[in-house]
Scaffold this motif. Structure first.
Motif, PDB file in Angstrom:
ATOM      1  N   PRO A 151       0.820  -1.187   0.000  1.00  0.00           N
ATOM      2  CA  PRO A 151       0.000   0.000   0.000  1.00  0.00           C
ATOM      3  C   PRO A 151       0.863   1.249   0.000  1.00  0.00           C
ATOM      4  O   PRO A 151       1.884   1.311   0.663  1.00  0.00           O
TER       5      PRO A 151
ATOM      6  N   ALA B  14       0.973   5.684   0.131  1.00  0.00           N
ATOM      7  CA  ALA B  14       0.255   6.885   0.527  1.00  0.00           C
ATOM      8  C   ALA B  14      -0.266   7.569  -0.722  1.00  0.00           C
ATOM      9  O   ALA B  14       0.274   7.385  -1.824  1.00  0.00           O
ATOM     10  N   PRO B  15      -1.331   8.398  -0.621  1.00  0.00           N
ATOM     11  CA  PRO B  15      -1.877   9.072  -1.795  1.00  0.00           C
ATOM     12  C   PRO B  15      -0.837   9.840  -2.593  1.00  0.00           C
ATOM     13  O   PRO B  15      -0.867   9.854  -3.814  1.00  0.00           O
TER      14      PRO B  15
ATOM     15  N   LEU C 261       0.997   7.402  -4.575  1.00  0.00           N
ATOM     16  CA  LEU C 261       0.140   6.820  -5.600  1.00  0.00           C
ATOM     17  C   LEU C 261       0.096   7.666  -6.860  1.00  0.00           C
ATOM     18  O   LEU C 261      -0.133   7.158  -7.949  1.00  0.00           O
TER      19      LEU C 261
ATOM     20  N   GLU D 156      -3.694   0.485  -5.238  1.00  0.00           N
ATOM     21  CA  GLU D 156      -4.571   1.292  -4.394  1.00  0.00           C
ATOM     22  C   GLU D 156      -5.962   0.679  -4.236  1.00  0.00           C
ATOM     23  O   GLU D 156      -6.408  -0.133  -5.041  1.00  0.00           O
TER      24      GLU D 156
ATOM     25  N   ARG E  96      -8.156  -5.486   1.900  1.00  0.00           N
ATOM     26  CA  ARG E  96      -6.762  -5.035   2.032  1.00  0.00           C
ATOM     27  C   ARG E  96      -5.792  -6.092   1.502  1.00  0.00           C
ATOM     28  O   ARG E  96      -4.802  -5.776   0.837  1.00  0.00           O
TER      29      ARG E  96
ATOM     30  N   ASP F 178      -7.429   4.433  -0.107  1.00  0.00           N
ATOM     31  CA  ASP F 178      -6.242   5.268  -0.306  1.00  0.00           C
ATOM     32  C   ASP F 178      -6.633   6.608  -0.910  1.00  0.00           C
ATOM     33  O   ASP F 178      -6.034   7.643  -0.603  1.00  0.00           O
ATOM     34  N   ARG F 179      -7.636   6.579  -1.786  1.00  0.00           N
ATOM     35  CA  ARG F 179      -8.189   7.808  -2.366  1.00  0.00           C
ATOM     36  C   ARG F 179      -9.699   7.630  -2.483  1.00  0.00           C
ATOM     37  O   ARG F 179     -10.203   6.514  -2.493  1.00  0.00           O
TER      38      ARG F 179
ATOM     39  N   ASN G 118      -8.251  13.062  -0.532  1.00  0.00           N
ATOM     40  CA  ASN G 118      -7.293  12.336   0.277  1.00  0.00           C
ATOM     41  C   ASN G 118      -7.914  12.086   1.654  1.00  0.00           C
ATOM     42  O   ASN G 118      -8.061  13.014   2.446  1.00  0.00           O
TER      43      ASN G 118
ATOM     44  N   LYS H  49      -6.753  10.918   4.213  1.00  0.00           N
ATOM     45  CA  LYS H  49      -5.842  11.166   5.329  1.00  0.00           C
ATOM     46  C   LYS H  49      -5.825  12.643   5.724  1.00  0.00           C
ATOM     47  O   LYS H  49      -5.339  12.991   6.793  1.00  0.00           O
TER      48      LYS H  49
END
Length: 275
Positions: free
Chosen positions: A7, A9-10, A13, A46, A207, A231-232, A246, A248
Motif C-alpha cells: 500500500p 500513501a496518496p 500513488l 490502491e 486489504r 487510499d483515495r 485524500n 488522510k
C-alpha cells in the motif's frame, strides 16, 4: 502470478501507473443523462473508493467500467490501451472481476465449486474434455491454496456455502474475484447488510487483495468503512467526477459535504488530489 505491491500513501500513488482510466464517458437513457462526461482514474496498488449520493450516476459509471453498460461516448483505457466492453464477459476476459452486492453464489454448492463457478477445471485428455468431466480434486486443491493465500479461515473447501455466515459468503465471492482477476477487482457494497465483525472481516480481505497487487474499486455508502481502507476517494456528483479526495487529510464530514454539494471542492484545494 501478480507481483506484490505494498500500500502506498496518496502522494506516492500519484506516481503509480494508471491501471484503468476513463475519459469523457457519457450514458443517456432517453432524456436522462446518467453519466455526463465523467473521468475516472485507478492507479496500481490502491483501494479507490467511489462514493456519491443517490442518483449521482456512480452505479452507471461502475457498470460502464465492468462491461454491464455500453457508454454512448467516451473511452475506457486499460494499462494505457483503449478497450471496448460489449458485456461483462468482455471485461472478465480483460482481467476485470466484479463482486456484486447480491454475491451471485450458489448456496447448495461447495466453496470450491463456487470459486470455480462457470470456470470449472476439466480433467486432462480428449475424452475428459469431450464429456466435460470436471477435475474436482484439482479444483479443491487450488481453492484451498487461494483461501490460504488470502488467510481466510474456512474449515473445509467441501463445505456448502449455505452453511457459511454472511461475511464468509462475501469472502468466498471476494476470493473468487481475486483468484481470476488480472487487472482490477470491483466491489459493489461488499459490507452491506453485514454486522460489525463480519464487515471488518471483509475489509481485511479487501486489504489483502490490494496487498497482493490488485487495485480495488470499492463502491460504498458506509463512510467509516471507506475511511478505514481507501487510499483515495472518487466523489461522483451529477454524472461527473466532482473530486478525488485524500482521506488522510480531509474529514469525513467535509467529504460528505463535497458529495452532497454543500462544499465546493475548490474550497478544499489542499485536500483535493484532482477534479
Amino acid at each position: 502470478m501478480t507481483a506484490t505491491l505494498h500500500p502506498a500513501a496518496p502522494a506516492a500513488l500519484s506516481s503509480q501507473p494508471l491501471v484503468m482510466e476513463a475519459r469523457g464517458l457519457v450514458k443517456r437513457y432517453g432524456g436522462v443523462t446518467a453519466i455526463n462526461g465523467a473521468n475516472f482514474e485507478l492507479r496500481a496498488g490502491e483501494i479507490l473508493a467511489v462514493i456519491g449520493d443517490n442518483g449521482a450516476g456512480k452505479s452507471s459509471l461502475i457498470k460502464a467500467l465492468s462491461g454491464a453498460v455500453i457508454p454512448d461516448e467516451g473511452q475506457i483505457f486499460l494499462d494505457g490501451q483503449p478497450v471496448s466492453f460489449r458485456s461483462p464477459i468482455d471485461a472478465r476476459k480483460q482481467g476485470i472481476e466484479t463482486v456484486y452486492q447480491d454475491l451471485a453464489v450458489a448456496p447448495a454448492m461447495t466453496i470450491a465449486e463456487n470459486l470455480f463457478l462457470g470456470r470449472e477445471i476439466l480433467r486432462p485428455g480428449p475424452i475428459a474434455r469431450l464429456f466435460k468431466i470436471i477435475d474436482t480434486k484439482r479444483m479443491f486443491e487450488e481453492a484451498t491454496a487461494y483461501m490460504s493465500d488470502l488467510q481466510f479461515a474456512i474449515k473445509s473447501m467441501s463445505q456448502p456455502v449455505e452453511t457459511l455466515s454472511g461475511g464468509q459468503r462475501q469472502g468466498v465471492a471476494v476470493a473468487r474475484s481475486a483468484a481470476f482477476a488480472r487487472h482490477v477487482v470491483i466491489m459493489d457494497e461488499p459490507t452491506a447488510a453485514l454486522g460489525v465483525k463480519e464487515g471488518n472481516m471483509v475489509l481485511d480481505l479487501i486489504r489483502k487483495v490490494r496487498d497482493k497487487g490488485l487495485p480495488v474499486i470499492l463502491i460504498s455508502h458506509n463512510m467509516p468503512h471507506v475511511y478505514e481502507v481507501a487510499d483515495r476517494i472518487h466523489v461522483h456528483r451529477m454524472g461527473q467526477r466532482a473530486a478525488i479526495l485524500n482521506p488522510k487529510k480531509i474529514s469525513m464530514a467535509d467529504t460528505v459535504s463535497v458529495m452532497t454539494g454543500a462544499i465546493n471542492p475548490d474550497d478544499l484545494s489542499g485536500d483535493v488530489l484532482a477534479h
